[in-house]
Design an enzyme around this catalytic site. Sequence first.
Site, short mmCIF file in Angstrom:
data_model
loop_
_atom_site.label_atom_id
_atom_site.label_comp_id
_atom_site.label_asym_id
_atom_site.label_seq_id
_atom_site.Cartn_x
_atom_site.Cartn_y
_atom_site.Cartn_z
N ASP A 177 -4.86 -1.25 18.36
CA ASP A 177 -4.34 -0.40 19.43
C ASP A 177 -3.53 0.76 18.85
OD1 ASP A 177 -3.99 0.28 22.10
OD2 ASP A 177 -3.36 -1.74 22.70
N GLU A 210 -7.75 3.73 20.70
CA GLU A 210 -6.74 4.78 20.92
C GLU A 210 -7.07 5.57 22.19
OE1 GLU A 210 -9.10 7.24 20.76
OE2 GLU A 210 -7.72 8.61 19.69
N TRP A 211 -7.85 4.96 23.07
CA TRP A 211 -8.07 5.41 24.45
C TRP A 211 -8.73 6.79 24.57
CZ3 TRP A 211 -2.46 5.23 23.35
CH2 TRP A 211 -2.02 3.91 23.13
N GLY A 212 -9.43 7.21 23.51
CA GLY A 212 -10.09 8.52 23.58
C GLY A 212 -9.13 9.68 23.45
N ASP A 232 -7.13 2.27 30.05
CA ASP A 232 -7.53 0.90 30.39
C ASP A 232 -8.30 0.81 31.70
OD1 ASP A 232 -6.09 0.36 28.17
OD2 ASP A 232 -4.61 -0.94 29.15
C1 GLA Z 1 -3.46 -1.32 25.62
C2 GLA Z 1 -4.95 -1.52 25.43
C3 GLA Z 1 -5.41 -2.70 26.28
C4 GLA Z 1 -4.64 -3.95 25.87
C5 GLA Z 1 -3.15 -3.69 26.00
C6 GLA Z 1 -2.34 -4.85 25.43
O1 GLA Z 1 -3.15 -0.94 26.92
O2 GLA Z 1 -5.66 -0.36 25.79
O3 GLA Z 1 -6.80 -2.91 26.14
O4 GLA Z 1 -4.98 -4.27 24.55
O5 GLA Z 1 -2.76 -2.52 25.31
O6 GLA Z 1 -0.97 -4.59 25.45
#
Ligand code: GLA
Length: 419
Positions: A177, A210-212, A232
């Site tokens: 993450d 890293e969510w893009g 997420d």
């Molecule tokens: C981030 C990630 C999620 C999950 C949470 C856990 O939000 O994007 O997929 O792993 O952390 O804290």
Amino acid sequence: MKAGIRIFSGFTLIAGALGAGVLLGAMPPGHPGAGGRLADSTGSRPAPPVDNGLALTPPMGWNSWNHFGCNVSSELIRETADAMVASGMKDAGYRYVVIDDCWQVARTPDGQIVADSTRFPEGMKALADYVHSKGLKFGLYTDAGRRTCQGRPGSYQHEQQDARTYAAWGVDYVKVDWCNSQGLDARTRYAVFRDALANSGRGIVFSICEWGSNQPWVWGPETGNLWRTTGDISDRWESVLSILDRSSQYWVSARPGAWNDPDMLEVGNGGMTNDEYRAHFSLWAIMAAPLMAGNDLREMTADTRRARATRAILTNEEVIAVDQDSLGVQGRLVQNYPPELQVWAKPLADGSTAAVLFNRASVPTPIAVSFRSLGLRTDSATVRDLWSHQDKGTFGRRYSDMVPSHGVVMVKVTPKSER
Ligand code: GLA
């Protein structure tokens, strides 16, 4: 537009959409793999895949986060591994059992990561051994920054040490993450992690999360096996739509060993209808997404309507085969009748094409898939419905079907060879 009229002829309901219908360009004839040959929307060619020989098809498994959050334990993981076998998920191809955030509590003075001994009294090595004894694989979560998203110790400046620890425990998959990474460069830090894993002595699938935020579809292929493209997911229809529309843009970056990750599945968690869950699963499969279940697998073995529905979706082998196709091309949008009627298509290794007829509208609506938009050279093709498991017959130029609201019809279209 002409194709639109043909496609929708006879259906007055959507007549208003005809003028706006768009055929978005056919799949390349002969179904060449897209990877490396086409520029992405930023104009840059994706780098070659990470050289670890893993995840040649999108990883399949289960992750604790969507359903359990921080409520993880040895007991849950053992029961989940048992249920993965008993529910038919293992037979359907699911392998990785991944513990997300909150398993870790501290570091020793010499930097060794410490698992929560209350929740995981047997330790991670014994737990991994148990998962392996079921013929499954074991995964863990960490963070490339200083602390995880839930404030547990991160791996920043402990990458080599952590990679060695994971290898010693028998870890097969690591999700990394990006919380608490202020001032750090994502591309650099994930490359450090890649190299640490490569030197660990064990083959470990590397999941970048890293969510893009730093264009991972550009550097992800040379760094990891999968990379999240968005924030997420949540167990809501709007979340599925918004992730679909963003993650699908980077289709050109996906190829065997390197996949866009639109996040874990919500199927079975209760927030959507079965039609919506079927659509979610079909669209993830057409996008060649990793299929990481995010529900309580222990509930899937029950003899209840909900358990049966969840099993029928998550273990649909014909849909899974589309996701796992060896050609490894991410499907994309090929017909769009804004704002709500779409056809998504994915070329397959055997020369056929999978298509999802997708109705985003709030009423059932007929949708037709034009074989031309799939790049088929012949006017005649056989069609198989991957949810009803029925051969529908031979069709010329197009196939149309009624599609439920917030639902899909998913088909495999095989061109008849010309004589
Ligand atoms: C981030 C990630 C999620 C999950 C949470 C856990 O939000 O994007 O997929 O792993 O952390 O804290």
